[in-house]
Design an enzyme around this catalytic site. Structure first.
Site, PDB file in Angstrom:
ATOM      1  N   VAL A   9     144.766  19.641  -4.663  1.00  0.00           N
ATOM      2  CA  VAL A   9     145.559  20.863  -4.671  1.00  0.00           C
ATOM      3  C   VAL A   9     144.709  21.953  -5.298  1.00  0.00           C
ATOM      4  O   VAL A   9     144.040  21.741  -6.301  1.00  0.00           O
ATOM      5  CB  VAL A   9     146.887  20.670  -5.439  1.00  0.00           C
ATOM      6  CG1 VAL A   9     146.650  20.390  -6.905  1.00  0.00           C
ATOM      7  CG2 VAL A   9     147.791  21.888  -5.276  1.00  0.00           C
ATOM      8  N   SER A  10     144.683  23.109  -4.652  1.00  0.00           N
ATOM      9  CA  SER A  10     143.962  24.251  -5.211  1.00  0.00           C
ATOM     10  C   SER A  10     144.934  25.089  -6.018  1.00  0.00           C
ATOM     11  O   SER A  10     146.149  24.868  -5.999  1.00  0.00           O
ATOM     12  CB  SER A  10     143.357  25.094  -4.088  1.00  0.00           C
ATOM     13  OG  SER A  10     144.375  25.674  -3.295  1.00  0.00           O
ATOM     14  N   THR A  11     144.419  26.075  -6.711  1.00  0.00           N
ATOM     15  CA  THR A  11     145.274  26.945  -7.516  1.00  0.00           C
ATOM     16  C   THR A  11     146.311  27.634  -6.648  1.00  0.00           C
ATOM     17  O   THR A  11     147.484  27.753  -7.011  1.00  0.00           O
ATOM     18  CB  THR A  11     144.419  27.990  -8.252  1.00  0.00           C
ATOM     19  OG1 THR A  11     143.442  27.319  -9.038  1.00  0.00           O
ATOM     20  CG2 THR A  11     145.277  28.861  -9.147  1.00  0.00           C
ATOM     21  N   GLU A  12     145.912  28.067  -5.452  1.00  0.00           N
ATOM     22  CA  GLU A  12     146.835  28.785  -4.573  1.00  0.00           C
ATOM     23  C   GLU A  12     147.872  27.857  -3.957  1.00  0.00           C
ATOM     24  O   GLU A  12     148.933  28.293  -3.525  1.00  0.00           O
ATOM     25  CB  GLU A  12     146.059  29.488  -3.460  1.00  0.00           C
ATOM     26  CG  GLU A  12     145.282  28.554  -2.566  1.00  0.00           C
ATOM     27  CD  GLU A  12     144.335  29.266  -1.627  1.00  0.00           C
ATOM     28  OE1 GLU A  12     144.131  28.766  -0.513  1.00  0.00           O
ATOM     29  OE2 GLU A  12     143.787  30.303  -2.017  1.00  0.00           O
ATOM     30  N   ASP A  13     147.577  26.547  -3.905  1.00  0.00           N
ATOM     31  CA  ASP A  13     148.513  25.575  -3.333  1.00  0.00           C
ATOM     32  C   ASP A  13     149.583  25.129  -4.321  1.00  0.00           C
ATOM     33  O   ASP A  13     150.606  24.587  -3.918  1.00  0.00           O
ATOM     34  CB  ASP A  13     147.770  24.320  -2.865  1.00  0.00           C
ATOM     35  CG  ASP A  13     146.903  24.583  -1.648  1.00  0.00           C
ATOM     36  OD1 ASP A  13     147.263  25.463  -0.856  1.00  0.00           O
ATOM     37  OD2 ASP A  13     145.872  23.907  -1.516  1.00  0.00           O
TER      38      ASP A  13
END
Length: 256
Positions: A9-13
């Site tokens: 998971v990325s920060t934006e996700d």
């Protein structure tokens, strides 16, 4: 089948429903139970982009391929968001005899259809790579035909680059003319370099002169208003520092 479960998971996700690490992992584990597969490794990258491979869990997983048979992800964009990196990973897996499965896209190389789709995707990626290379080469060829490049990296000694063109740098151009004059007087490249260093004349980026740097200037058709590319010397659009006759005399016609 021994399975490596990978979630990312990325920060934006992180704010998106269904993309949480726990949610991804539970779906992967449920899928393994439905296939009677055995999870042997759970790899979690929290807060990392899928656009590059610099992710600690991803690197650990790929380094431990001997421990698993199948790499399982929820979606293909969880493993890579870059098609080139994805194709490279698939090639690596194939060479190592490993399989890949993405649940939502139903991309499963443990089946004949999945392997067929993988081959098509890798061929497409290869085609895209070759087409990019062809376009770059065609662009460079066109620039050479127009006499506007390619000029190589950095600024060649004697010139500065601005407004998409080469312009003479007066102080350096004076040194270039001095080099050609000394060469026409019979001095060797080593003698020319020694004289310039004794006179404390700096080379490019403030360095010292040597026979290679002198040789490069004497053999470069740039200084007589031409460019060399792909074995061809063409007229350039920049201003020459040395006239053609002087240039050819100084180094035996090597600019032709």
């Amino acid at each position: 089948m021994r399975v490596a479960l990978y979630v990312r998971v990325s920060t934006e996700d992180q704010a998106k429903e269904g993309f949480s690490l726990d949610a991804q992992m539970k779906k992967l584990e449920a899928y393994c139970r439905s296939r009677d597969w055995t999870p042997v490794g759970r790899y979690v990258d929290d807060g990392y982009s899928g656009r590059n491979t610099e992710r600690p869990a991803y690197k650990e997983m790929m380094a431990s391929m001997n421990d698993w048979d199948v790499l399982l992800v929820l979606k293909m964009d969880r493993i890579h968001r870059n098609s080139v990196n994805f194709a490279a990973m698939m090639d690596n897996l194939k060479k190592s005899g490993k399989e890949f499965n993405s649940i939502q896209e139903k991309f499963d190389t443990t089946t004949a259809m999945g392997r067929f789709v993988m081959d098509i995707m890798q061929r497409i990626a290869q085609l895209e790579s070759e087409q990019i290379g062809e376009r770059v080469k065609m662009g460079m060829k066109r620039k050479a035909e127009l006499g506007t490049g390619p000029l190589g990296s950095g600024h060649p000694y004697g010139y500065v680059y601005g407004d998409r063109a080469l312009h003479i740098e007066p102080d350096e151009a004076r040194i270039v003319r001095m080099i050609y004059r000394m060469r026409s007087e019979g001095l060797s490249t080593e003698e020319i370099a020694k004289r310039l260093n004794e006179d404390e004349i700096p080379a490019k980026k403030g360095g010292t002169w040597n026979r290679q740097s002198i040789h490069k200037i004497l053999r470069n058709p740039l200084y007589i208003g031409k460019i060399r590319w792909d074995g061809t010397v063409r007229d350039g659009v920049h201003e020459a520092i040395i006239d053609k006759e002087e240039g050819e005399t100084a180094d035996g016609g090597s600019h032709a």
